[in-house]
Design an enzyme around this catalytic site. Structure first.
Site, short mmCIF file in Angstrom:
data_model
loop_
_atom_site.label_atom_id
_atom_site.label_comp_id
_atom_site.label_asym_id
_atom_site.label_seq_id
_atom_site.Cartn_x
_atom_site.Cartn_y
_atom_site.Cartn_z
N ASP A 16 31.11 -12.01 65.44
CA ASP A 16 32.51 -11.58 65.56
C ASP A 16 33.41 -12.20 64.47
O ASP A 16 34.47 -12.75 64.78
CB ASP A 16 33.10 -11.97 66.93
N GLU A 222 35.37 -1.98 72.00
CA GLU A 222 35.80 -3.37 71.80
C GLU A 222 35.90 -3.65 70.30
O GLU A 222 35.78 -2.75 69.48
CB GLU A 222 34.81 -4.35 72.46
O1 FUB Z 1 30.95 -12.30 71.25
C1 FUB Z 1 31.20 -11.87 72.56
C2 FUB Z 1 31.60 -10.44 72.57
O2 FUB Z 1 30.56 -9.64 72.03
C3 FUB Z 1 32.81 -10.10 71.73
O3 FUB Z 1 34.02 -10.53 72.27
C4 FUB Z 1 32.60 -8.65 71.64
O4 FUB Z 1 33.41 -7.98 70.72
C5 FUB Z 1 31.12 -8.57 71.29
O5 FUB Z 1 30.90 -8.79 69.93
#
Ligand code: FUB
Length: 322
Positions: A16, A222
């Protein structure tokens, strides 16, 4: 164009990446993946991260400095578990780290921690940002006015909210209904609160209709990121269960945005998450995959590759598994 390269040595897992240039240096604010032994599930319990590091680079091909732990779960008064995606903003010489974290009731909120320097350490506020929910804050500086864009489905809990209120039965809309939107909100002058109620960042299809919840190849899941290129706003995001990084553009910050295409096809690993940043005159995509860990989705490795804009402002699709 050069092939993508991994940024952190084998055996260190980070994901991320949020990239920003501060004082001519490139800083990356990643999640710090660990093996905690939790079995993989759709709530993402296996992403059980407990601290953040910050990385910096003087040049894109140069060595990567890991500045060590900048914020630890044990130092956050309201912490339950799972430090997920974060991002950093700078205002008046202070740095603000926005992060995703579950509280003691296992509900995700956004937190903020403050430092005098980009490499931390960051001091967390006593409570989450009032009115915040879900995950994946992206901090965007629009000529000195600061915004967060946030939200994430499934384990990220966005489906538990409508109109910024928690609902009894947190389900996604039916396939034929408009998809849930990421949220955009202006930050207060002191950068520690929301200055308004979060709004929907709407993504339209080419016919001007909001993307549908059943359109899993294109709808938001997301990993929000916002950047500007040639005067346009580019909102990019992950489609989650179909594993694309997509983008949509708008002439205005609050949108609506129009879907434009795929930036990155699926990588090794379930999640795909990124940032886009200009550094020394070139544009780059920072992302992660799970190839070095043998496909373990919760142990991800950071990568960078140059991004190419075509003359019409579209982004050339990059193959996640070349
Ligand atoms: O790293 C945890 C979670 O996985 C992130 O918040 C999401 O976007 C995904 O990458």
């Amino acid at each position: 164009m050069k092939p993508s390269r991994y940024l952190v040595r084998a055996g260190t897992y980070m994901a991320d990446p949020a990239a920003h240039v501060f004082d001519g240096k490139l800083y990356l604010y990643p999640s710090h993946d660990i093996e905690s032994g939790i079995t993989e599930n759709d709530h993402g319990d296996h992403f059980d991260m407990r601290d953040y590091h910050v990385l910096s680079l003087d040049s894109i091909d140069g060595p990567v400095t890991d500045h060590g732990v900048i914020l630890d779960l044990k130092d956050i008064p309201w912490a339950g578990r799972q430090l997920w995606d974060s991002d950093c903003a700078c205002k008046n010489g202070k740095y603000y780290l926005y992060f995703s974290l579950k509280d003691k009731n296992d509900v995700f909120h956004l937190g903020v921690a403050v430092s005098d320097q980009p490499e931390g350490p960051f001091i967390p506020q006593a409570n989450p940002i009032k009115g915040s929910y879900s995950i994946d804050p992206c901090a965007f500086d629009d000529n000195g006015a600061h915004y967060l864009i946030f939200g994430g489905l499934w384990g990220g809990q966005l489906q538990r909210y409508r109109n910024n209120k928690a609902i009894e039965c947190g389900k996604e809309p039916a396939d034929h209904e408009p998809a849930l939107c990421p949220k955009i909100v202006c930050l207060s002058d002191n950068m520690l609160e929301f200055a308004e109620a979060p709004r929907d960042l709407v993504i339209l299809d080419q016919n001007g209709e909001p993307l549908k919840a059943g359109d899993h190849d294109r709808r938001f899941f997301e990993a929000s990121w916002l950047h500007q290129y040639n005067g346009k706003y580019y909102f990019s995001y992950s489609t989650g269960d179909t594993h694309f990084l997509c983008y949509a553009t708008s002439d205005t910050l609050y949108g609506p945005f129009t879907y434009r295409g795929v930036i990155l096809t699926p990588v090794v690993g379930w999640t795909t998450h990124h940032s886009i940043c200009e550094f020394k005159g070139k544009w780059y995509l920072f992302h992660h995959d799970s190839k070095p860990s043998g496909g373990r989705t919760w142990l991800r490795s950071l990568k960078v590759i140059e991004l190419e804009y075509l003359p019409d402002g579209s982004i050339k699709t990059i193959q996640g598994q070349p």
